[in-house]
Design a protein around this motif. Structure first.
Motif, mmCIF file in Angstrom:
data_model
loop_
_atom_site.group_PDB
_atom_site.id
_atom_site.type_symbol
_atom_site.label_atom_id
_atom_site.label_comp_id
_atom_site.label_asym_id
_atom_site.label_seq_id
_atom_site.Cartn_x
_atom_site.Cartn_y
_atom_site.Cartn_z
ATOM 1 N N TRP A 1 5.830 -56.730 -19.335
ATOM 2 C CA TRP A 1 4.890 -56.349 -18.270
ATOM 3 C C TRP A 1 3.625 -55.701 -18.822
ATOM 4 C CZ3 TRP A 1 3.931 -51.077 -17.573
ATOM 5 C CH2 TRP A 1 4.895 -50.183 -18.068
ATOM 6 N N THR B 1 2.792 -59.102 -14.286
ATOM 7 C CA THR B 1 1.563 -58.366 -13.992
ATOM 8 C C THR B 1 1.712 -57.670 -12.644
ATOM 9 O OG1 THR B 1 0.565 -60.321 -12.978
ATOM 10 C CG2 THR B 1 0.122 -59.950 -15.320
ATOM 11 N N TRP B 2 0.655 -56.957 -12.254
ATOM 12 C CA TRP B 2 0.677 -56.244 -10.984
ATOM 13 C C TRP B 2 -0.624 -56.528 -10.260
ATOM 14 C CZ3 TRP B 2 0.014 -50.365 -10.047
ATOM 15 C CH2 TRP B 2 0.486 -50.018 -8.770
ATOM 16 N N ARG B 3 -1.433 -55.534 -9.960
ATOM 17 C CA ARG B 3 -2.565 -55.673 -9.047
ATOM 18 C C ARG B 3 -3.897 -55.963 -9.717
ATOM 19 N NH1 ARG B 3 -2.859 -50.597 -5.519
ATOM 20 N NH2 ARG B 3 -4.437 -51.826 -4.508
ATOM 21 N N THR C 1 -4.132 -59.895 -14.819
ATOM 22 C CA THR C 1 -3.346 -61.058 -14.403
ATOM 23 C C THR C 1 -3.926 -62.337 -15.003
ATOM 24 O OG1 THR C 1 -2.615 -59.995 -12.368
ATOM 25 C CG2 THR C 1 -2.544 -62.394 -12.418
ATOM 26 N N THR D 1 4.754 -58.585 -10.050
ATOM 27 C CA THR D 1 5.460 -57.443 -9.479
ATOM 28 C C THR D 1 4.612 -56.873 -8.345
ATOM 29 O OG1 THR D 1 4.479 -55.878 -11.037
ATOM 30 C CG2 THR D 1 6.561 -56.905 -11.677
ATOM 31 N N THR D 2 5.257 -56.311 -7.361
ATOM 32 C CA THR D 2 4.502 -55.775 -6.230
ATOM 33 C C THR D 2 4.568 -54.261 -6.178
ATOM 34 O OG1 THR D 2 6.411 -56.025 -4.765
ATOM 35 C CG2 THR D 2 4.821 -57.841 -4.848
ATOM 36 N N TRP D 3 5.728 -53.708 -6.306
ATOM 37 C CA TRP D 3 5.935 -52.263 -6.248
ATOM 38 C C TRP D 3 5.434 -51.658 -4.942
ATOM 39 C CZ3 TRP D 3 9.571 -51.925 -9.436
ATOM 40 C CH2 TRP D 3 9.550 -52.554 -10.666
ATOM 41 N N TYR E 1 0.170 -54.212 -16.796
ATOM 42 C CA TYR E 1 -0.399 -53.981 -15.474
ATOM 43 C C TYR E 1 -1.878 -53.608 -15.495
ATOM 44 C CZ TYR E 1 4.476 -53.778 -13.886
ATOM 45 O OH TYR E 1 5.783 -54.069 -13.602
#
Length: 160
Positions: free
Chosen positions: A73, A99-101, A106, A124-126, A75
């Protein structure tokens, strides 16, 4: 991350879980952050390098079963290369980038992952878009997924 468990105990737990799941024909997946360290990757974003204690990092990576799928991961790092993914792949693991936001992360990591042997990407959202107090939306989640898919898909870069 401050690790309180000795590396050998962590390895025992990984092996115990792996063996249990393997008996049920279930493939083990795990996050890779405890398998990489600041000493090995001094130029990478330090918050993801959690294998800094004795018995973790590369030493642990060398000992865990190679049929475990590693979720690598990233991020926040906007670099264009992600040597941890290449190290996991070179160590014999199947790797999924995660990845995330952050759109730039990304895009960059998905491109790198596609070019360096990753099996695919995880977004991933979390967060739960249906939670009333959460400010994130389903549109944001869909955009995250689409960005990773477009960037990873090297054969169809214009795919929607």
């Amino acid at each position: 991350v401050s690790v309180k468990m000795p590396g050998d105990y962590f390895l025992q737990d990984v092996n115990l879980i792996h063996d249990y799941l393997a008996k049920k024909n279930i493939k083990t997946w795990m996050w890779g952050d405890m398998l990489i360290s600041r000493d090995e990757f001094p130029t990478m974003f330090p918050e993801i390098l959690n294998g800094n204690e004795t018995g973790y990092g590369k030493k642990l990576r060398e000992k865990i079963p190679k049929d475990i799928v590693i979720g690598d991961w990233h991020y926040w790092d906007t670099r264009s290369d992600f040597p941890s993914l290449a190290a996991f792949h070179a160590s014999g693991f199947q790797v999924l980038g995660a990845t995330w936001r952050k759109t730039k992360t990304t895009q960059n990591f998905s491109h790198y992952a596609a070019a360096h042997g990753a099996e695919g990407m995880i977004v991933t959202t979390w967060f739960d878009p249906d939670e009333p107090l959460v400010v994130h939306t389903w549109d944001e989640l869909n955009n995250m997924i689409q960005e990773a898919g477009k960037a990873f898909n090297k054969d169809f870069p214009d795919a929607k």
